[in-house]
Design a protein around this motif. Structure first.
Motif, PDB file in Angstrom:
ATOM      1  N   SER A   1       0.822  -1.205   0.000  1.00 58.39           N
ATOM      2  CA  SER A   1       0.000   0.000   0.000  1.00 58.39           C
ATOM      3  C   SER A   1       0.858   1.258   0.000  1.00 58.39           C
ATOM      4  CB  SER A   1      -0.921  -0.012   1.222  1.00 58.39           C
ATOM      5  OG  SER A   1      -1.616   1.196   1.342  1.00 58.39           O
ATOM      6  N   MET A   2       1.813   1.325   0.912  1.00 53.72           N
ATOM      7  CA  MET A   2       2.686   2.508   0.995  1.00 53.72           C
ATOM      8  C   MET A   2       3.496   2.698  -0.286  1.00 53.72           C
ATOM      9  SD  MET A   2       4.023   2.577   4.936  1.00 53.72           S
ATOM     10  CE  MET A   2       4.789   0.977   4.857  1.00 53.72           C
ATOM     11  N   THR A   3       3.976   1.598  -0.853  1.00 56.36           N
ATOM     12  CA  THR A   3       4.762   1.680  -2.083  1.00 56.36           C
ATOM     13  C   THR A   3       3.912   2.223  -3.230  1.00 56.36           C
ATOM     14  OG1 THR A   3       6.161  -0.148  -1.360  1.00 56.36           O
ATOM     15  CG2 THR A   3       6.155   0.354  -3.720  1.00 56.36           C
ATOM     16  N   CYS A   4       2.688   1.726  -3.352  1.00 54.63           N
ATOM     17  CA  CYS A   4       1.798   2.217  -4.414  1.00 54.63           C
ATOM     18  C   CYS A   4       1.515   3.710  -4.244  1.00 54.63           C
ATOM     19  CB  CYS A   4       0.483   1.437  -4.412  1.00 54.63           C
ATOM     20  SG  CYS A   4       0.614  -0.219  -5.077  1.00 54.63           S
ATOM     21  N   ILE A   5       1.243   4.142  -3.028  1.00 57.43           N
ATOM     22  CA  ILE A   5       0.934   5.553  -2.778  1.00 57.43           C
ATOM     23  C   ILE A   5       2.154   6.427  -3.041  1.00 57.43           C
ATOM     24  CG2 ILE A   5       0.332   7.229  -0.970  1.00 57.43           C
ATOM     25  CD1 ILE A   5      -1.423   4.912   0.250  1.00 57.43           C
TER      26      ILE A   5
ATOM     27  N   PHE B   1       2.281   6.390 -13.269  1.00 56.66           N
ATOM     28  CA  PHE B   1       1.646   5.373 -12.420  1.00 56.66           C
ATOM     29  C   PHE B   1       0.492   6.011 -11.650  1.00 56.66           C
ATOM     30  CE2 PHE B   1       1.912   2.511  -8.503  1.00 56.66           C
ATOM     31  CZ  PHE B   1       1.279   1.449  -9.120  1.00 56.66           C
ATOM     32  N   TRP B   2      -0.462   6.579 -12.404  1.00 54.87           N
ATOM     33  CA  TRP B   2      -1.574   7.297 -11.782  1.00 54.87           C
ATOM     34  C   TRP B   2      -2.444   6.389 -10.917  1.00 54.87           C
ATOM     35  CZ3 TRP B   2      -6.514   5.780 -12.561  1.00 54.87           C
ATOM     36  CH2 TRP B   2      -6.752   4.939 -13.667  1.00 54.87           C
TER      37      TRP B   2
ATOM     38  N   ILE C   1      -5.039   2.354  -5.850  1.00 54.01           N
ATOM     39  CA  ILE C   1      -4.726   0.997  -5.381  1.00 54.01           C
ATOM     40  C   ILE C   1      -4.211   1.048  -3.945  1.00 54.01           C
ATOM     41  CG2 ILE C   1      -3.144  -0.960  -5.663  1.00 54.01           C
ATOM     42  CD1 ILE C   1      -3.318  -0.444  -8.710  1.00 54.01           C
ATOM     43  N   GLY C   2      -3.265   1.913  -3.693  1.00 54.37           N
ATOM     44  CA  GLY C   2      -2.681   2.019  -2.357  1.00 54.37           C
ATOM     45  C   GLY C   2      -3.696   2.385  -1.292  1.00 54.37           C
ATOM     46  N   PHE C   3      -4.554   3.374  -1.588  1.00 59.58           N
ATOM     47  CA  PHE C   3      -5.565   3.767  -0.606  1.00 59.58           C
ATOM     48  C   PHE C   3      -6.660   2.715  -0.475  1.00 59.58           C
ATOM     49  CE2 PHE C   3      -3.825   8.140  -1.168  1.00 59.58           C
ATOM     50  CZ  PHE C   3      -3.481   8.330   0.170  1.00 59.58           C
ATOM     51  N   GLY C   4      -6.938   1.965  -1.549  1.00 60.76           N
ATOM     52  CA  GLY C   4      -7.890   0.851  -1.457  1.00 60.76           C
ATOM     53  C   GLY C   4      -7.366  -0.243  -0.537  1.00 60.76           C
ATOM     54  N   ILE C   5      -6.096  -0.580  -0.685  1.00 63.03           N
ATOM     55  CA  ILE C   5      -5.478  -1.579   0.198  1.00 63.03           C
ATOM     56  C   ILE C   5      -5.463  -1.064   1.632  1.00 63.03           C
ATOM     57  CG2 ILE C   5      -3.333  -2.800   0.751  1.00 63.03           C
ATOM     58  CD1 ILE C   5      -2.752  -2.798  -2.304  1.00 63.03           C
ATOM     59  N   LEU C   6      -5.150   0.204   1.821  1.00 58.55           N
ATOM     60  CA  LEU C   6      -5.158   0.808   3.155  1.00 58.55           C
ATOM     61  C   LEU C   6      -6.550   0.746   3.782  1.00 58.55           C
ATOM     62  CD1 LEU C   6      -3.927   2.504   5.479  1.00 58.55           C
ATOM     63  CD2 LEU C   6      -4.458   4.529   4.111  1.00 58.55           C
ATOM     64  N   ALA C   7      -7.581   1.117   3.027  1.00 57.08           N
ATOM     65  CA  ALA C   7      -8.952   1.092   3.551  1.00 57.08           C
ATOM     66  C   ALA C   7      -9.355  -0.324   3.948  1.00 57.08           C
ATOM     67  CB  ALA C   7      -9.925   1.663   2.512  1.00 57.08           C
ATOM     68  N   TYR C   8      -9.017  -1.304   3.097  1.00 54.88           N
ATOM     69  CA  TYR C   8      -9.360  -2.688   3.434  1.00 54.88           C
ATOM     70  C   TYR C   8      -8.544  -3.158   4.639  1.00 54.88           C
ATOM     71  CZ  TYR C   8     -11.216  -7.331   2.835  1.00 54.88           C
ATOM     72  OH  TYR C   8     -11.889  -8.515   3.044  1.00 54.88           O
ATOM     73  N   GLY C   9      -7.307  -2.727   4.746  1.00 53.72           N
ATOM     74  CA  GLY C   9      -6.485  -3.079   5.904  1.00 53.72           C
ATOM     75  C   GLY C   9      -7.065  -2.540   7.197  1.00 53.72           C
ATOM     76  N   ILE C  10      -7.578  -1.315   7.157  1.00 53.25           N
ATOM     77  CA  ILE C  10      -8.223  -0.742   8.338  1.00 53.25           C
ATOM     78  C   ILE C  10      -9.487  -1.528   8.675  1.00 53.25           C
ATOM     79  CG2 ILE C  10      -9.452   1.293   9.203  1.00 53.25           C
ATOM     80  CD1 ILE C  10      -7.403   2.978   7.537  1.00 53.25           C
TER      81      ILE C  10
END
Length: 132
Positions: free
Chosen positions: A47-51, A59-60, A65-74
């Motif tokens: 997630s951090m790498t994508c953001i 790499f728009w 993707i990164g924030f989607g992974i972060l939201a699901y992680g939360i």
């Protein structure tokens, strides 16, 4: 994200990386830390790498993707670790139909101690039979 989590849980965690996930199903240690927690760290790094590597020029899609992974992680941390497994003692009195269904489905998933014959690999989308 729910489909990706289901797919990863069924085919990676209950597949070739079962050695990291099995202590989540069958406690073989006295530690609060589980080898299974390495998945949480892995996805945090992804997630951090994508953001951080996202750029409008090349790499728009990294930020979504990164924030989607972060939201699901939360959501995973709150629903799975806190609500279902009570690793932290919050949300103990949640008792609505959805909360009960999530707990039932996860309990059925954990009924299988081995990597085979599992069911309910998702977390947020619960089969209707667990609402009854």
């Amino acid at each position: 994200m729910e489909f990706m989590a289901w797919f990863t849980h069924k085919y990676v965690m209950h597949g070739f990386l079962w050695s990291l996930h099995k202590d989540h199903h069958h406690k073989d240690h006295d530690s609060w830390w589980e080898r299974n927690d390495l998945f949480f760290i892995f996805y945090a790094v992804v997630s951090m790498t994508c953001i951080m590597t996202s750029s409008p020029d090349y790499f728009w899609i990294g930020k979504p993707i990164g924030f989607g992974i972060l939201a699901y992680g939360i959501a995973y941390f709150i629903v799975h670790d806190i609500f279902i497994h009570q690793r932290f003692k919050f949300f103990r009195k949640a008792n609505n139909k959805y909360a009960k269904a999530v707990r039932r489905a996860h309990k059925m998933h954990h009924k299988h101690l081995g990597k085979d014959k599992g069911e309910n690999f998702g977390m947020l989308i619960v089969p209707l039979k667990y609402f009854k």
